[in-house]
Design an enzyme around this catalytic site. Sequence first.
Site, PDB file in Angstrom:
ATOM      1  N   HIS A  96      38.499   1.835 -23.168  1.00  0.00           N
ATOM      2  CA  HIS A  96      37.574   1.630 -24.287  1.00  0.00           C
ATOM      3  C   HIS A  96      36.210   2.292 -24.034  1.00  0.00           C
ATOM      4  O   HIS A  96      35.161   1.725 -24.367  1.00  0.00           O
ATOM      5  CB  HIS A  96      37.422   0.130 -24.533  1.00  0.00           C
ATOM      6  CG  HIS A  96      37.062  -0.255 -25.928  1.00  0.00           C
ATOM      7  ND1 HIS A  96      35.872   0.094 -26.523  1.00  0.00           N
ATOM      8  CD2 HIS A  96      37.732  -0.968 -26.856  1.00  0.00           C
ATOM      9  CE1 HIS A  96      35.826  -0.408 -27.745  1.00  0.00           C
ATOM     10  NE2 HIS A  96      36.944  -1.054 -27.973  1.00  0.00           N
ATOM     11  N   HIS A 120      42.764  -7.354 -28.280  1.00  0.00           N
ATOM     12  CA  HIS A 120      42.535  -6.754 -26.957  1.00  0.00           C
ATOM     13  C   HIS A 120      43.164  -7.550 -25.803  1.00  0.00           C
ATOM     14  O   HIS A 120      42.599  -7.642 -24.716  1.00  0.00           O
ATOM     15  CB  HIS A 120      41.035  -6.556 -26.720  1.00  0.00           C
ATOM     16  CG  HIS A 120      40.409  -5.494 -27.598  1.00  0.00           C
ATOM     17  ND1 HIS A 120      41.123  -4.445 -28.128  1.00  0.00           N
ATOM     18  CD2 HIS A 120      39.115  -5.322 -28.041  1.00  0.00           C
ATOM     19  CE1 HIS A 120      40.301  -3.664 -28.850  1.00  0.00           C
ATOM     20  NE2 HIS A 120      39.092  -4.179 -28.827  1.00  0.00           N
ATOM     21  N   ARG A 137      44.349  -5.498 -32.619  1.00  0.00           N
ATOM     22  CA  ARG A 137      44.724  -6.821 -33.143  1.00  0.00           C
ATOM     23  C   ARG A 137      46.238  -6.990 -33.287  1.00  0.00           C
ATOM     24  O   ARG A 137      46.935  -6.033 -33.618  1.00  0.00           O
ATOM     25  CB  ARG A 137      44.065  -7.041 -34.504  1.00  0.00           C
ATOM     26  CG  ARG A 137      42.562  -7.124 -34.390  1.00  0.00           C
ATOM     27  CD  ARG A 137      41.848  -7.067 -35.710  1.00  0.00           C
ATOM     28  NE  ARG A 137      40.400  -7.104 -35.466  1.00  0.00           N
ATOM     29  CZ  ARG A 137      39.679  -6.049 -35.090  1.00  0.00           C
ATOM     30  NH1 ARG A 137      40.236  -4.854 -34.955  1.00  0.00           N
ATOM     31  NH2 ARG A 137      38.381  -6.160 -34.841  1.00  0.00           N
ATOM     32  N   GLU A 175      39.833   5.394 -28.533  1.00  0.00           N
ATOM     33  CA  GLU A 175      40.785   4.564 -27.801  1.00  0.00           C
ATOM     34  C   GLU A 175      42.196   5.108 -28.002  1.00  0.00           C
ATOM     35  O   GLU A 175      42.750   5.010 -29.092  1.00  0.00           O
ATOM     36  CB  GLU A 175      40.700   3.114 -28.313  1.00  0.00           C
ATOM     37  CG  GLU A 175      39.291   2.548 -28.280  1.00  0.00           C
ATOM     38  CD  GLU A 175      39.092   1.389 -29.256  1.00  0.00           C
ATOM     39  OE1 GLU A 175      39.912   0.460 -29.257  1.00  0.00           O
ATOM     40  OE2 GLU A 175      38.121   1.424 -30.026  1.00  0.00           O
ATOM     41  N   TYR A 177      33.029   4.555 -24.688  1.00  0.00           N
ATOM     42  CA  TYR A 177      32.284   5.078 -25.826  1.00  0.00           C
ATOM     43  C   TYR A 177      31.571   6.344 -25.351  1.00  0.00           C
ATOM     44  O   TYR A 177      30.827   6.306 -24.368  1.00  0.00           O
ATOM     45  CB  TYR A 177      31.195   4.107 -26.279  1.00  0.00           C
ATOM     46  CG  TYR A 177      31.644   2.758 -26.786  1.00  0.00           C
ATOM     47  CD1 TYR A 177      32.150   1.794 -25.917  1.00  0.00           C
ATOM     48  CD2 TYR A 177      31.491   2.416 -28.126  1.00  0.00           C
ATOM     49  CE1 TYR A 177      32.515   0.543 -26.388  1.00  0.00           C
ATOM     50  CE2 TYR A 177      31.859   1.163 -28.598  1.00  0.00           C
ATOM     51  CZ  TYR A 177      32.366   0.229 -27.713  1.00  0.00           C
ATOM     52  OH  TYR A 177      32.717  -1.014 -28.183  1.00  0.00           O
ATOM     53  N   ASP A 219      36.534   2.188 -37.819  1.00  0.00           N
ATOM     54  CA  ASP A 219      37.214   1.369 -36.822  1.00  0.00           C
ATOM     55  C   ASP A 219      38.676   1.603 -37.188  1.00  0.00           C
ATOM     56  O   ASP A 219      39.365   0.714 -37.671  1.00  0.00           O
ATOM     57  CB  ASP A 219      36.791  -0.096 -36.941  1.00  0.00           C
ATOM     58  CG  ASP A 219      37.186  -0.892 -35.713  1.00  0.00           C
ATOM     59  OD1 ASP A 219      37.930  -0.354 -34.871  1.00  0.00           O
ATOM     60  OD2 ASP A 219      36.761  -2.067 -35.601  1.00  0.00           O
TER      61      ASP A 219
HETATM   62  C1  GLA Z   1      37.844  -2.199 -31.100  1.00  0.00           C
HETATM   63  C2  GLA Z   1      37.945  -3.026 -32.323  1.00  0.00           C
HETATM   64  C3  GLA Z   1      36.561  -3.242 -32.824  1.00  0.00           C
HETATM   65  C4  GLA Z   1      35.731  -3.908 -31.756  1.00  0.00           C
HETATM   66  C5  GLA Z   1      35.683  -3.084 -30.552  1.00  0.00           C
HETATM   67  C6  GLA Z   1      34.952  -3.735 -29.390  1.00  0.00           C
HETATM   68  O1  GLA Z   1      37.438  -0.917 -31.390  1.00  0.00           O
HETATM   69  O2  GLA Z   1      38.760  -2.501 -33.307  1.00  0.00           O
HETATM   70  O3  GLA Z   1      36.608  -3.992 -33.970  1.00  0.00           O
HETATM   71  O4  GLA Z   1      36.330  -5.117 -31.402  1.00  0.00           O
HETATM   72  O5  GLA Z   1      36.996  -2.819 -30.146  1.00  0.00           O
HETATM   73  O6  GLA Z   1      33.775  -4.319 -29.705  1.00  0.00           O
END
Ligand code: GLA
Length: 334
Positions: free
Chosen positions: A176, A101, A80, A300, A178, A242
């Site tokens: 990104h 993003h 952000r 990330e 996972y 997060d």
């Molecule tokens: C990042 C953000 C999360 C979410 C993911 C994607 O990790 O910090 O809040 O937006 O991307 O879904």
Amino acid sequence: MKLIKRHYGWIKDQEVIEYHLVNNQGATFKCLNYGAIVTAILVPDKNKSLENVVLSFDQLSDYLTYPTYFGALIGRVAGRIRKGQWLDHQLTLNEGKHHIHGGEPNFSHLLWETKEITNQADTVGIQFSHRSPAGENGYPGNLVTTVTYFWTNNQTWIMTIEAQTDERTLFNPTNHTYFNLSGETKRTIETHQLQISSEVYAEIDDEKCPTGRLLAVKDTAYDFTQPTSLQKALKKNPKGYDTPFKLQEGKVVLTEQESGRKLEIETTRESVVVFSTTGMEEDYLVNGKKMCSHLGLALEMQELPDAVHHRQFQSIILEPDKPHSSQTSYHFSV
Ligand code: GLA
């Protein structure tokens, strides 16, 4: 080693290709020219069974529909930026009052130019490149980005990112992906252990924007300096992670005992944002199963988010005479 190309789908009249980078053991790294998305990483467990260890959709339309950024390359700036403000530049506000993003559409929503790299002994690679015009999502500068994914004979994915601008701008990309080392998401990330070489994490507010405070991990649920069970950590921190961690040595290690798999990440970047998918009880299918809380762990690698508003975070300003160059490697073993 070999590189195989498969038709994956169409976006209007443009063909989406899936590249399979296969090493001599059969371990395979798959990615798309769309979003430079990593669609699968097939690596052996302790019984030599090759299974996928990342979250993937099984069709292109799901990648186009759901904003989960599975495997995608995020840019120009990951995370952000509060109110989308940098100096007098107004960036796209695509998450309430904030920019996230890279805006909309961003690097994960486009077809990249590709070049195959097959002239090296123990490595195959795909090079992605894209020119983002000045003004896109409010960012100044024509920006040329080149991302290369190499896959090696010893199960290492090496990602290099290079970028050059013709005007002062911002740049903080990430991938990104996972991870779920159990293989084909048989178990959740709660069976995993995580270790991060980080003594401080960035506090975030209710809207998930960093407050600027770097807090000590010691004696908190954010202490991953030793290998730590994610089940235990998530019990201490039920809202999940997060969380941006500032790295000491650029190292993150994820293991899963039952499969015997280990992932060692090394990076030149400042931080890792750990996203635990907590609460993501969704209707869509992932690797053929319903998406659920803790199905994957996004790691990330990037500079700390919202750096433009916090002087103590590493600068993400890109100058025309100083191109960006970074590298992250992901080594899988048992
Ligand atoms: C990042 C953000 C999360 C979410 C993911 C994607 O990790 O910090 O809040 O937006 O991307 O879904």
